[in-house]
Write an enzyme that holds these catalytic residues in place. Structure first.
Site, PDB file in Angstrom:
ATOM      1  N   GLU A 280      13.164  14.957  45.871  1.00 39.39           N
ATOM      2  CA  GLU A 280      14.563  15.094  45.450  1.00 39.39           C
ATOM      3  C   GLU A 280      14.805  16.405  44.699  1.00 39.39           C
ATOM      4  O   GLU A 280      15.824  17.055  44.932  1.00 39.39           O
ATOM      5  CB  GLU A 280      14.956  13.890  44.584  1.00 39.39           C
ATOM      6  CG  GLU A 280      16.439  13.879  44.231  1.00 39.39           C
ATOM      7  CD  GLU A 280      16.887  12.559  43.644  1.00 39.39           C
ATOM      8  OE1 GLU A 280      17.866  12.563  42.888  1.00 39.39           O
ATOM      9  OE2 GLU A 280      16.267  11.509  43.939  1.00 39.39           O
TER      10      GLU A 280
ATOM     11  N   SER B 297      13.502  10.681  39.207  1.00 43.00           N
ATOM     12  CA  SER B 297      12.960  10.247  40.495  1.00 43.00           C
ATOM     13  C   SER B 297      12.566  11.472  41.322  1.00 43.00           C
ATOM     14  O   SER B 297      13.415  12.280  41.671  1.00 43.00           O
ATOM     15  CB  SER B 297      14.004   9.425  41.252  1.00 43.00           C
ATOM     16  OG  SER B 297      14.357   8.279  40.515  1.00 43.00           O
TER      17      SER B 297
ATOM     18  N   ARG C  30      22.616  10.896  48.042  1.00 41.09           N
ATOM     19  CA  ARG C  30      21.960  12.028  47.381  1.00 41.09           C
ATOM     20  C   ARG C  30      22.153  13.333  48.154  1.00 41.09           C
ATOM     21  O   ARG C  30      21.264  14.186  48.206  1.00 41.09           O
ATOM     22  CB  ARG C  30      20.461  11.767  47.177  1.00 41.09           C
ATOM     23  CG  ARG C  30      20.120  10.577  46.321  1.00 41.09           C
ATOM     24  CD  ARG C  30      20.646  10.696  44.897  1.00 41.09           C
ATOM     25  NE  ARG C  30      20.378   9.455  44.184  1.00 41.09           N
ATOM     26  CZ  ARG C  30      21.217   8.421  44.151  1.00 41.09           C
ATOM     27  NH1 ARG C  30      22.377   8.491  44.775  1.00 41.09           N
ATOM     28  NH2 ARG C  30      20.922   7.337  43.484  1.00 41.09           N
TER      29      ARG C  30
END
Length: 351
Positions: A343, A239, A160
């Site tokens: 995130e 998420s 990520r």
């Protein structure tokens, strides 16, 4: 280019949250994107880039500067080589690759947002990451004031993360190039156990491309991870927290906290994450810390379908959302000594 002033940003985000931008510009070509970025840089105006808005948490006061919407379009397929303009809708592009019989991104179906965001986040799900297919990224370098082409290696991809995320003020992604696979209408080998189980096969097996894509879409929809304006569980950024990657020492301390809190027979999720590191599950941490599906009584709550998604139930403010996020972060840290990291990108606010 279209230009608006005091323009609301909430409709441009999947959270449907955030105040207005002083100025909102929509660019439909690479040249327009570059011109808008240069204008902002030359005048010292803060710049906010917006693609699909699926990874943004905008403060209630909005953005004091220029918000630039990348609405560029372009889908070019040459054999197994795919080039996408930054503004292409990612889920639509995935559908077209499946229709073309090409494998490599079929398990990334249903992910909201634009193609330009995929290398920034190194978007991944259900055993696939875009870094395994990206060959080059064409970007505008705000430091050198020129177009540049970065190879996969130069993108410095990790979980990520990427060079673009590490230095968010430098590059504006214009185009992304991918190398897919012609496997005779079959998917890439399935790496994610849940996907393989749903398809009745073993990890490592290949299945028809459309079956892989349809199964992922069903799995995502069951978790509220496919956008639906009528379903407030999808008024989210997907998420909200990344899965923590812990050193061996930190994981041992975490494991001890798990035994202390939940008993000797409970084993936390653990996945190899490079030498000396282990990845665990943010969703598991949140649930075991007491924040179950549907948690909350206010206008911002945890999704009723997935503990990893924080949602706007229709009347939330960004501060409502952040209060919930802070509560979850504090609760998980108190229970297990692990600090969750958000995130989505925050604009004008922070946890």
């Amino acid at each position: 280019m279209q230009e608006l002033h005091d323009a609301p940003l909430a409709p441009l985000t999947t959270f449907r949250l955030g105040g207005p931008a002083d100025r909102l510009v929509t660019a439909t070509s690479d040249d327009e994107v570059i011109a808008a970025v240069r204008e902002a840089d030359d005048s010292g105006t803060p710049l906010l880039l917006i693609g699909g808005g699926s990874n943004l948490v905008v403060g209630d006061k909005g953005f004091a500067g220029t918000a630039l919407v990348l609405a560029t379009r372009g889908f070019t397929l040459d054999g197994t080589l795919l080039e996408l303009a930054a503004g292409e809708v990612w889920s639509d592009a995935v559908a077209r690759t499946v229709e073309a019989g090409l494998a490599g991104v079929e398990c990334l179906a249903g992910i909201p947002g634009s193609a330009g965001a995929t290398p920034i986040q190194n978007v991944g799900a259900y055993g696939q990451e875009v870094s395994s297919t990206i060959t080059e990224v064409v970007a505008y370098d705000r430091t050198t004031r020129e177009r540049v082409t970065l190879t996969n290696e130069q993108c410095a991809f990790s979980y990520r993360h990427s060079r673009f995320k590490a230095d968010p003020e430098r590059y504006v992604v214009l185009r992304v190039r991918y190398r897919l696979e012609d496997a005779g209408g079959l998917s890439a080998p399935l790496k994610y156990a849940e996907t393989a189980r749903a398809l009745g096969v073993e990890p490592g097996d290949r299945v028809p491309l459309d079956a892989a894509r349809d199964t992922v879409l069903k799995l995502r929809a069951g978790k509220g991870m496919v956008l639906d304006p009528e379903d407030h569980d999808t008024w989210s950024a997907g998420s909200f927290f990344t899965n923590p990657i812990l050193t061996d020492t930190a994981f041992a301390a975490f494991h001890a906290r798990v035994r202390e809190r939940l008993g000797d027979g409970v084993l936390p999720p653990a996945y190899p994450a490079g030498e000396g590191h282990t990845k665990t599950s943010a969703a598991w941490l949140i649930d075991k810390a007491g924040f179950t599906k549907g948690y909350g009584t206010g206008p911002a709550r945890i999704s009723t379908k997935h503990t990893l998604a924080l949602t706007n139930r229709g009347a939330a403010t960004t501060e409502d959302l952040l209060a919930l996020a802070r509560e979850v972060v504090a609760g998980v840290h108190e229970a297990f000594g692990v600090t969750l990291v958000n995130e989505p990108v925050t604009v004008g606010v922070s946890l």
